[in-house]
Design an enzyme around this catalytic site. Sequence first.
Site, PDB file in Angstrom:
ATOM      1  N   LEU A 147       3.394  -3.120  15.041  1.00 40.88           N
ATOM      2  CA  LEU A 147       2.456  -2.008  14.892  1.00 40.88           C
ATOM      3  C   LEU A 147       1.722  -2.054  13.562  1.00 40.88           C
ATOM      4  O   LEU A 147       0.627  -1.515  13.429  1.00 40.88           O
ATOM      5  CB  LEU A 147       3.201  -0.670  15.017  1.00 40.88           C
ATOM      6  N   ARG A 171       1.932  -4.061   9.250  1.00 40.64           N
ATOM      7  CA  ARG A 171       2.622  -4.956   8.314  1.00 40.64           C
ATOM      8  C   ARG A 171       2.208  -4.597   6.895  1.00 40.64           C
ATOM      9  O   ARG A 171       1.059  -4.251   6.644  1.00 40.64           O
ATOM     10  CB  ARG A 171       2.256  -6.400   8.631  1.00 40.64           C
ATOM     11  N   ASN A 211       3.567  -5.039   2.356  1.00 42.96           N
ATOM     12  CA  ASN A 211       4.221  -5.916   1.382  1.00 42.96           C
ATOM     13  C   ASN A 211       5.738  -5.948   1.538  1.00 42.96           C
ATOM     14  O   ASN A 211       6.393  -6.907   1.143  1.00 42.96           O
ATOM     15  CB  ASN A 211       3.876  -5.468  -0.039  1.00 42.96           C
ATOM     16  N   GLY A 238       7.540  -5.474   4.519  1.00 37.09           N
ATOM     17  CA  GLY A 238       8.043  -5.891   5.821  1.00 37.09           C
ATOM     18  C   GLY A 238       7.073  -5.508   6.913  1.00 37.09           C
ATOM     19  O   GLY A 238       5.864  -5.671   6.758  1.00 37.09           O
ATOM     20  N   LYS A 263      10.703   0.608  11.341  1.00 34.18           N
ATOM     21  CA  LYS A 263      10.162   0.078  10.087  1.00 34.18           C
ATOM     22  C   LYS A 263      11.232  -0.812   9.456  1.00 34.18           C
ATOM     23  O   LYS A 263      12.322  -0.346   9.125  1.00 34.18           O
ATOM     24  CB  LYS A 263       9.801   1.237   9.159  1.00 34.18           C
ATOM     25  N   ASP A 282       0.791  10.428  -1.420  1.00 26.79           N
ATOM     26  CA  ASP A 282      -0.106   9.415  -0.850  1.00 26.79           C
ATOM     27  C   ASP A 282      -0.736   9.906   0.451  1.00 26.79           C
ATOM     28  O   ASP A 282      -0.726   9.206   1.466  1.00 26.79           O
ATOM     29  CB  ASP A 282       0.646   8.106  -0.609  1.00 26.79           C
ATOM     30  N   ASN A 330       4.105 -20.094  -1.828  1.00 28.75           N
ATOM     31  CA  ASN A 330       3.693 -18.687  -1.819  1.00 28.75           C
ATOM     32  C   ASN A 330       4.041 -18.045  -3.153  1.00 28.75           C
ATOM     33  O   ASN A 330       5.107 -18.320  -3.715  1.00 28.75           O
ATOM     34  CB  ASN A 330       4.391 -17.918  -0.694  1.00 28.75           C
ATOM     35  N   ASP A 387     -29.151 -16.541   6.279  1.00 25.27           N
ATOM     36  CA  ASP A 387     -30.602 -16.526   6.517  1.00 25.27           C
ATOM     37  C   ASP A 387     -30.930 -17.628   7.529  1.00 25.27           C
ATOM     38  O   ASP A 387     -31.404 -18.704   7.181  1.00 25.27           O
ATOM     39  CB  ASP A 387     -31.338 -16.748   5.190  1.00 25.27           C
ATOM     40  N   GLU A 445     -31.326  -9.426  -4.153  1.00 31.33           N
ATOM     41  CA  GLU A 445     -30.573  -8.264  -3.667  1.00 31.33           C
ATOM     42  C   GLU A 445     -29.189  -8.693  -3.179  1.00 31.33           C
ATOM     43  O   GLU A 445     -28.191  -8.002  -3.418  1.00 31.33           O
ATOM     44  CB  GLU A 445     -31.351  -7.583  -2.540  1.00 31.33           C
TER      45      GLU A 445
END
Length: 485
Positions: A34, A36, A38, A40, A57, A156, A351, A417, A463
Amino acid sequence: MGCFSSKELQQSKRTILEKPLVDITKIYILGEELGRGNFGLTRKCVEKSTGKTFACKTILKTKLKDEECEEDVKREIRIMKQLSGEPNIVEFKNAYEDKDSVHIVMEYCGGGELYDKILALYDVGKSYSEKEAAGIIRSIVNVVKNCHYMGVMHRDLKPENFLLTSNDDNATVKVIDFGCSVFIEEGKVYQDLAGSDYYIAPEVLQGNYGKEADIWSAGIILYILLCGKSPFVKEPEGQMFNEIKSLEIDYSEEPWPLRDSRAIHLVKRMLDRNPKERISAAEVLGHPWMKEGEASDKPIDGVVLSRLKRFRDANKFKKVVLKFIAANLSEEEIKGLKTLFTNIDTDKSGNITLEELKTGLTRLGSNLSKTEVEQLMEAADMDGNGTIDIDEFISATMHRYKLDRDEHVYKAFQHFDKDNDGHITKEELEMAMKEDGAGDEGSIKQIIADADTDNDGKINFEEFRTMMRTESSLQPEGELLPIIN
């Protein structure tokens, strides 16, 4: 939750929850993912004995770097237990621990995010009124009131943390995440940075706050529900937090003259920069505009819903461009970034963990705070698995520095472009966004409007370059990594 990551806490013999280890797969069938983060992931699960559906969770123990982080997990569980059964708060089922993870099983809310419900009205051409906005904010402030009454500060509040129990029109709104929440201690002044950009209260940024910060966050949600955008802008870099601390919000601009004066009065009271003068949760619920049946059911102009949609699509085109630039860097250019990555990835796992990032940045002379490094980690960790791989690292570092080189930006401009006429048109932008599955017509028009300083309806190279060099204040200020030439 703010303090997950690293490999320091390997599978410990002692348990975090201080109860026997349990194989959760003997109790539940773990299903689709459902979400993800940091720490789990969250999955749908079915209880074998009853066939009932829940959400699970899962927090990986290898992401808990010290006892403080373990305490954060235990506190989240205690808070969920304490609040379970209160209206508009997700029901806590149970918590389990195995040798690898802590699992928190809770009520499954299958109706999707709060904003999705509102935007679904827009997608099918249905009306949206102040009455709907009042109903939503009533549910949110009811959460705040119950949290505060039960001695909890959420810290939060944001739309992403509110889900609907089902897809029915009368589905209940429930708050699902208490990872940043704390128990309120009488007389204590809170100083640690907690919350999310857009919704964070000024006193939180100043490091001196209490439970009133939750009302500010709810007030920002109400502001967005009534006008379709945040009162504060993220660009140029660092501007948003400065605006949160000091900007006088202008209620004379559209669509505010069309809103009920009582609604405006409530927003102003919730967004009072003086926490001592700010309205309380009980006072919000008793406000004339909030009382059942008082808010107007006259449809709000569709522009508000289209703004809400664009608000969610913000920066998507930039991400599409960055992906292209990262994919087209030469091996020579990537070489320096790869070397830097290798130096930070001390265990050579391929990682970078949060702890490795902290250590590496300190070694490179950075004096970023713990929170700032965590924000950087979250911004760079595109797949949300709690670590940064080489591709994510290149994209993140390239984002900040490679854009200073005109050749990279120009190559990207030429790519979008398609007819090489020196402009990116609405059709060309639409093509680029759809290739990435992002953006609708309203969002595309807004992207052009925001970048198109000469108002010719197209984006020229100057721009485009200006747009790409405008940073988000989500990144901590100052140099994060050494510039790689």
